[in-house]
Design a protein around this motif. Structure first.
Motif, PDB file in Angstrom:
ATOM      1  N   ILE A  46       0.871  -0.857   0.460  1.00  0.00           N
ATOM      2  CA  ILE A  46       0.165  -0.251   0.472  1.00  0.00           C
ATOM      3  C   ILE A  46       0.950   0.864  -0.060  1.00  0.00           C
ATOM      4  O   ILE A  46       0.628   2.534  -0.627  1.00  0.00           O
ATOM      5  CB  ILE A  46      -0.841   0.242   1.125  1.00  0.00           C
ATOM      6  N   LEU A  47       2.170   0.980   0.583  1.00  0.00           N
ATOM      7  CA  LEU A  47       2.742   1.861   1.207  1.00  0.00           C
ATOM      8  C   LEU A  47       3.420   2.218  -0.575  1.00  0.00           C
ATOM      9  O   LEU A  47       4.928   3.510  -0.871  1.00  0.00           O
ATOM     10  CB  LEU A  47       3.599   2.604   2.593  1.00  0.00           C
ATOM     11  N   ASN A  48       4.027   1.327  -1.111  1.00  0.00           N
ATOM     12  CA  ASN A  48       4.966   1.251  -1.537  1.00  0.00           C
ATOM     13  C   ASN A  48       4.393   0.392  -3.120  1.00  0.00           C
ATOM     14  O   ASN A  48       4.591  -0.524  -3.616  1.00  0.00           O
ATOM     15  CB  ASN A  48       5.846   0.410  -1.717  1.00  0.00           C
ATOM     16  N   PRO A  49       3.050   1.499  -3.488  1.00  0.00           N
ATOM     17  CA  PRO A  49       2.795   0.481  -4.806  1.00  0.00           C
ATOM     18  C   PRO A  49       3.645   0.460  -6.415  1.00  0.00           C
ATOM     19  O   PRO A  49       3.251  -0.254  -7.022  1.00  0.00           O
ATOM     20  CB  PRO A  49       1.801   1.939  -5.269  1.00  0.00           C
ATOM     21  N   GLU A  50       4.749   0.785  -5.912  1.00  0.00           N
ATOM     22  CA  GLU A  50       5.643   0.501  -6.836  1.00  0.00           C
ATOM     23  C   GLU A  50       5.922  -0.919  -7.369  1.00  0.00           C
ATOM     24  O   GLU A  50       6.391  -1.794  -7.800  1.00  0.00           O
ATOM     25  CB  GLU A  50       6.751   1.651  -7.038  1.00  0.00           C
ATOM     26  N   LEU A  51       5.548  -1.208  -6.154  1.00  0.00           N
ATOM     27  CA  LEU A  51       6.686  -2.733  -6.306  1.00  0.00           C
ATOM     28  C   LEU A  51       5.170  -3.384  -6.205  1.00  0.00           C
ATOM     29  O   LEU A  51       5.883  -5.252  -6.568  1.00  0.00           O
ATOM     30  CB  LEU A  51       6.977  -2.769  -4.675  1.00  0.00           C
ATOM     31  N   LEU A  52       4.581  -3.668  -6.653  1.00  0.00           N
ATOM     32  CA  LEU A  52       3.181  -4.061  -7.049  1.00  0.00           C
ATOM     33  C   LEU A  52       3.686  -5.114  -8.218  1.00  0.00           C
ATOM     34  O   LEU A  52       4.471  -4.005  -8.801  1.00  0.00           O
ATOM     35  CB  LEU A  52       1.930  -3.518  -7.831  1.00  0.00           C
ATOM     36  N   PRO A  53       3.812  -6.441  -8.989  1.00  0.00           N
ATOM     37  CA  PRO A  53       4.419  -7.110  -9.583  1.00  0.00           C
ATOM     38  C   PRO A  53       3.839  -6.219 -11.163  1.00  0.00           C
ATOM     39  O   PRO A  53       2.474  -5.546 -11.131  1.00  0.00           O
ATOM     40  CB  PRO A  53       4.522  -8.228  -9.566  1.00  0.00           C
ATOM     41  N   HIS A  54       4.556  -6.853 -11.811  1.00  0.00           N
ATOM     42  CA  HIS A  54       4.354  -5.884 -13.363  1.00  0.00           C
ATOM     43  C   HIS A  54       5.062  -7.401 -15.143  1.00  0.00           C
ATOM     44  O   HIS A  54       5.511  -8.709 -13.978  1.00  0.00           O
ATOM     45  CB  HIS A  54       4.873  -5.405 -14.101  1.00  0.00           C
ATOM     46  N   TYR A  55       3.452  -7.570 -15.401  1.00  0.00           N
ATOM     47  CA  TYR A  55       3.608  -8.879 -16.508  1.00  0.00           C
ATOM     48  C   TYR A  55       4.769  -9.050 -16.761  1.00  0.00           C
ATOM     49  O   TYR A  55       6.082  -9.795 -17.302  1.00  0.00           O
ATOM     50  CB  TYR A  55       2.713  -8.881 -17.622  1.00  0.00           C
ATOM     51  N   LYS A  56       5.834  -7.850 -17.346  1.00  0.00           N
ATOM     52  CA  LYS A  56       6.973  -8.247 -18.092  1.00  0.00           C
ATOM     53  C   LYS A  56       8.367  -7.802 -17.176  1.00  0.00           C
ATOM     54  O   LYS A  56       9.180  -8.785 -17.399  1.00  0.00           O
ATOM     55  CB  LYS A  56       7.307  -6.773 -18.371  1.00  0.00           C
ATOM     56  N   ASP A  57       7.566  -8.973 -15.977  1.00  0.00           N
ATOM     57  CA  ASP A  57       8.877  -8.938 -15.107  1.00  0.00           C
ATOM     58  C   ASP A  57       9.768 -10.410 -14.824  1.00  0.00           C
ATOM     59  O   ASP A  57      10.633 -10.313 -14.893  1.00  0.00           O
ATOM     60  CB  ASP A  57       8.263  -9.170 -12.992  1.00  0.00           C
ATOM     61  N   ILE A  58       8.879 -10.706 -15.806  1.00  0.00           N
ATOM     62  CA  ILE A  58       9.412 -12.436 -15.508  1.00  0.00           C
ATOM     63  C   ILE A  58      10.634 -12.811 -16.979  1.00  0.00           C
ATOM     64  O   ILE A  58      11.396 -13.198 -17.394  1.00  0.00           O
ATOM     65  CB  ILE A  58       8.308 -13.808 -16.199  1.00  0.00           C
ATOM     66  N   PHE A  59      10.906 -11.491 -17.862  1.00  0.00           N
ATOM     67  CA  PHE A  59      11.177 -11.149 -18.848  1.00  0.00           C
ATOM     68  C   PHE A  59      12.685 -10.499 -18.816  1.00  0.00           C
ATOM     69  O   PHE A  59      12.924  -9.656 -18.837  1.00  0.00           O
ATOM     70  CB  PHE A  59      10.844 -10.591 -20.496  1.00  0.00           C
ATOM     71  N   LEU A  60      13.803 -10.973 -17.963  1.00  0.00           N
ATOM     72  CA  LEU A  60      15.267 -10.758 -17.759  1.00  0.00           C
ATOM     73  C   LEU A  60      15.822 -11.085 -18.734  1.00  0.00           C
ATOM     74  O   LEU A  60      16.658  -9.726 -18.546  1.00  0.00           O
ATOM     75  CB  LEU A  60      15.614 -11.073 -17.183  1.00  0.00           C
ATOM     76  N   PHE A  61      15.651 -11.497 -19.878  1.00  0.00           N
ATOM     77  CA  PHE A  61      16.691 -11.746 -20.646  1.00  0.00           C
ATOM     78  C   PHE A  61      15.969 -11.769 -22.096  1.00  0.00           C
ATOM     79  O   PHE A  61      14.333 -11.483 -22.188  1.00  0.00           O
ATOM     80  CB  PHE A  61      17.915 -13.317 -20.814  1.00  0.00           C
ATOM     81  N   ASP A  62      16.827 -11.794 -22.990  1.00  0.00           N
ATOM     82  CA  ASP A  62      16.570 -11.293 -24.414  1.00  0.00           C
ATOM     83  C   ASP A  62      15.513 -12.887 -24.975  1.00  0.00           C
ATOM     84  O   ASP A  62      14.885 -12.479 -25.899  1.00  0.00           O
ATOM     85  CB  ASP A  62      17.471 -11.352 -25.398  1.00  0.00           C
ATOM     86  N   SER A  63      16.454 -13.902 -24.684  1.00  0.00           N
ATOM     87  CA  SER A  63      16.153 -15.201 -24.733  1.00  0.00           C
ATOM     88  C   SER A  63      14.976 -16.017 -23.883  1.00  0.00           C
ATOM     89  O   SER A  63      15.244 -15.620 -22.738  1.00  0.00           O
ATOM     90  CB  SER A  63      17.030 -16.277 -24.641  1.00  0.00           C
ATOM     91  N   MET A  64      14.035 -16.066 -24.708  1.00  0.00           N
ATOM     92  CA  MET A  64      12.580 -16.085 -24.468  1.00  0.00           C
ATOM     93  C   MET A  64      12.789 -18.060 -23.503  1.00  0.00           C
ATOM     94  O   MET A  64      12.213 -18.426 -22.385  1.00  0.00           O
ATOM     95  CB  MET A  64      11.627 -16.524 -25.127  1.00  0.00           C
ATOM     96  N   VAL A  65      13.567 -18.651 -23.819  1.00  0.00           N
ATOM     97  CA  VAL A  65      14.112 -19.774 -23.640  1.00  0.00           C
ATOM     98  C   VAL A  65      15.245 -20.037 -21.631  1.00  0.00           C
ATOM     99  O   VAL A  65      14.243 -20.366 -21.001  1.00  0.00           O
ATOM    100  CB  VAL A  65      14.828 -20.843 -24.580  1.00  0.00           C
ATOM    101  N   LEU A  66      15.837 -18.875 -21.494  1.00  0.00           N
ATOM    102  CA  LEU A  66      16.586 -18.461 -20.536  1.00  0.00           C
ATOM    103  C   LEU A  66      15.233 -18.320 -19.776  1.00  0.00           C
ATOM    104  O   LEU A  66      14.920 -18.371 -18.302  1.00  0.00           O
ATOM    105  CB  LEU A  66      17.204 -17.793 -20.853  1.00  0.00           C
ATOM    106  N   ASN A  67      14.284 -16.890 -20.503  1.00  0.00           N
ATOM    107  CA  ASN A  67      13.583 -16.779 -19.362  1.00  0.00           C
ATOM    108  C   ASN A  67      12.232 -17.651 -19.199  1.00  0.00           C
ATOM    109  O   ASN A  67      11.833 -17.883 -17.798  1.00  0.00           O
ATOM    110  CB  ASN A  67      12.253 -15.749 -20.214  1.00  0.00           C
TER     111      ASN A  67
END
Length: 397
Positions: free
Chosen positions: A141-162
């Motif tokens: 509630i105090l830090n709404p920027e911590l709410l997860p975003h759907y793109k959080d799982i895409f850390l790499f350019d490779s979809m297989v690695l993601n």
């Protein structure tokens, strides 16, 4: 094997304990549990004393004048449930000993001392888990920027690695969740078993907490909430590190952890599935067929058959209002699932497959092309595994 009023019935040893509304009866050899009303328990106790069927039927009719009593039909039901050892000296269930051996050799994490489980689940720690839950809600509630975003799982350019990265993190979190259940039930010196199942499109591990029926309802709630309790620790630590080190390299991994726990926590409130929270509600109310009764109510409501609804009201009796409330939450759970689908799953799928599509068309380099091909093979394998588990569960049911 025909049962008559002159038959002599011998039951297997049974353990009986009072529950909120009825009684929980355990058959210790197989480890099976049954919920039975008072009149059934009364009949079982009289059978154990060696009373004749005719005498039992007469006594029950006098003691429970509002109940329909048919002792022969009741004994037939006991035979079907595997609670009758022999009828007139003839053994009924010859596979019971094999079943008992199978149960005794089932493991059940008995190598974990019960005091280890008690370290994590006791009066003090249970309050700590509740405090962590409240703290995590306040942090969001105090830090709404911590709410997860759907793109959080895409850390790499490779979809297989993601996908591999997310699956590994998700599996670790699932194991921690289930290990919470295991430690909780071991704190009462009871066994537990792990199996693989699925929830909607997700492959999951499941802890068999059948032995929780040996405990009173308040103790069962601790077992049902144990997995979520461990998740609150992980979530609190993840929030702490993300706030203290917002630019650190490991924040991406923590974001995936938060996303995973966030989605699974919402799913716990989707009561059209038998989630941990559902079992707590079922346990607190003492209505152990809440989902099945709710489906009947919703079906009759949607069909708008007034006569059918009246019959169901008589069928459910004192549980009618509870079932109507549950049905409302059942529908809310469906909308929560749709909301998660719109906010997270569909955007993730669109991002993944649009990227794969353009890579196959040659928008990327050769590595991107091979990544797209491996991703499609990977996805196909997961779908095949999911279908296999679904068919296996359907055959089991």
């Amino acid at each position: 094997m025909k049962v008559s009023l002159q038959s002599k019935i011998t039951l297997y040893p049974l353990s009986i304990q009072k529950d909120k509304k009825n009684y929980i009866v355990e058959e210790p050899i197989s480890g099976d549990f049954f919920e039975l009303p008072e009149i059934s328990v009364d009949a079982i106790k009289r059978l154990d004393k060696g009373e004749g069927l005719a005498a039992i039927e007469k006594t029950l009719k006098d003691s429970y004048p509002e109940e329909e009593v048919d002792i022969i039909e009741f004994v037939d039901q006991l035979v079907e449930l595997g609670l009758v050892q022999d009828v007139d000296g003839v053994r009924v269930n010859r596979d019971k000993e094999k079943q008992a051996k199978s149960v005794s050799n089932a493991g059940g994490f008995l190598w974990i001392p019960h005091w280890v489980g008690h370290l994590f689940f006791n009066g003090t720690m249970n309050k700590v888990y509740l405090l962590l839950l409240v703290s995590n809600v306040l942090i969001l509630i105090l830090n709404p920027e911590l709410l997860p975003h759907y793109k959080d799982i895409f850390l790499f350019d490779s979809m297989v690695l993601n996908v591999i990265n997310y699956l590994l993190i998700s599996i670790v979190l699932i194991l921690i969740h289930e290990f919470g259940h295991v430690l909780a039930i071991r704190s009462y010196d009871l066994p537990a078993k792990l199996s693989i199942g699925h929830r909607l499109i997700f492959i999951v591990f499941e802890t068999d907490l059948t032995q929780a029926w040996k405990l009173d309802p308040k103790q069962r709630n601790i077992l049902y909430l144990a997995g979520m309790s461990f998740e609150q620790i992980i979530l609190f630590l993840s929030f702490g590190f993300m706030l203290l080190f917002p630019d650190a390299n490991f924040v991406g991994i923590l974001s995936i952890i938060v996303l995973d726990i966030f989605i699974k926590s919402i799913y716990q409130c989707c009561f059209y599935m038998k989630t941990d929270v559902y079992y707590v509600v079922e346990n607190v109310t003492g209505c152990y067929n809440l989902m099945e009764s709710g489906k009947i109510y919703l079906s009759s409501f949607l069909k708008r058959h007034q006569k059918s609804g009246k019959n169901h009201k008589e069928m459910f009796q004192n549980e009618w209002n509870l079932i109507r409330i549950y049905s409302a939450f059942y529908i809310v759970g469906v909308f929560l699932t749709l909301l998660l689908t719109v906010l997270y799953f569909l955007p993730q799928l669109y991002y993944m497959f649009s990227t794969i599509y353009f890579n196959i068309l040659g928008a990327g380099d050769r590595a991107a092309l091979w990544d797209a091909i491996v991703f499609l093979v990977q996805t196909t394998f997961m779908l095949v595994l999911l279908v296999y588990l679904a068919r296996k569960e359907r055959r089991k049911n």
